[in-house]
Design a protein around this motif. Sequence first.
Motif, short mmCIF file in Angstrom:
data_model
loop_
_atom_site.label_atom_id
_atom_site.label_comp_id
_atom_site.label_asym_id
_atom_site.label_seq_id
_atom_site.Cartn_x
_atom_site.Cartn_y
_atom_site.Cartn_z
N MET A 233 0.85 -1.18 0.00
CA MET A 233 0.00 0.00 0.00
C MET A 233 0.89 1.24 0.00
O MET A 233 1.85 1.32 0.78
N ASN A 234 0.57 2.19 -0.88
CA ASN A 234 1.40 3.39 -0.97
C ASN A 234 0.58 4.58 -1.44
O ASN A 234 -0.60 4.46 -1.78
N GLY A 235 1.20 5.75 -1.44
CA GLY A 235 0.53 6.97 -1.87
C GLY A 235 1.50 7.87 -2.60
O GLY A 235 2.73 7.71 -2.52
N PHE A 236 0.95 8.86 -3.33
CA PHE A 236 1.77 9.76 -4.13
C PHE A 236 1.31 11.20 -3.91
O PHE A 236 0.14 11.54 -4.10
N ASP A 237 2.26 12.03 -3.50
CA ASP A 237 2.02 13.46 -3.29
C ASP A 237 2.43 14.19 -4.57
O ASP A 237 3.62 14.38 -4.83
N LEU A 238 1.46 14.62 -5.36
CA LEU A 238 1.75 15.17 -6.68
C LEU A 238 2.32 16.58 -6.64
O LEU A 238 3.06 16.97 -7.54
#
Length: 347
Positions: free
Chosen positions: A228-233
Amino acid sequence: MPLDPNRSFSRRSILKVGAAGLLGVLGSSFLNTTALFGKSASAMGKEEMHHTLKDQMKQGMAHGYDPGTDSTPGLEAAVKALTAFDYGVVSTSPDGRTIREYDIQAWDAEVEIAKGLKFPGWTFNGTVPGPTLRCTEGDIVRIKFGNGSAHPHSIHLHGIHPTNMDGLEPVPTGGEFVYEFEARPAGLQPYHCHVPPLARHIHKGLYGQFIIDPKKPRKPAKELSMVMNGFDLDLDGENEVYTVNGYAFAYQSRPIKVKTGELVRIYISNLTEFDPINSFHLHANFFHYYATGADPDARPYYTDTIMLCQGERGIIEVTFPAPGKYMFHAHQSEFTELGWMGFFEVG
């Protein structure tokens, strides 16, 4: 809708147009990352943000969202990551022990995180997450690490090993280092870069899973790896896209096919930066969960939802009682609407 290269894309703006708008606004062409990452979202008070998010999330997936089934490099990478286990190059030491050698290179690369949306990542072997390493407890693990990135990096593996193998020393650009240790204890361990600032190095993509199988093999199962991961654009310290294995709505586009009554084992970890908790929720079924997976004989708990802080991990074992499509997603609705959901297709 044409892209405005000077526009700042914050989590607030993406939630405002909803999940469908995320790929509708961003998906017509690749982002101008130079312009995007040079500008942050405007400031907003906490109370105002609370009410804004509440109103915007109601719009999110009110009418559902179909990401389509088109093959893209990012989607194919996420599908491959489910079952791609790297057992290394195997040899035997003079005293009869198994040696596993792995080659991991760090380099900067654009990775596709949704259809038409690329993220300027820092990667292990060109993917986010990096390769899933696998061995058996007691094996000698030898990781040859080379840094081809423009930044200093390292590999810190969770587990038990000598402190000089802990990955605290940065490997400079063009440098190399060999990590060598005995694999222990059995279970699921994450690995990640440990060079400050940690939030940036981890968020940019330098992480993966390290599975140490117990000497007594677990029961045969269909095995899957999920990170599980996320991306800060826009680099404002908030993620705008959430995924499993690096691609938004991957397993909605390509449901995971399993068989009725088949044991499915999921190695799941949370490497989401900027959010203290992530979660996994399964619809229409329950599963057994082994925290860290360190003891296959331990008594698991029986549930349909788990919460994991950053770096926390475990093993899910589940069987599906009947054919159908079983949804799974984060139980933070916001994460779901921004890409973290999928289906098991049971036949």
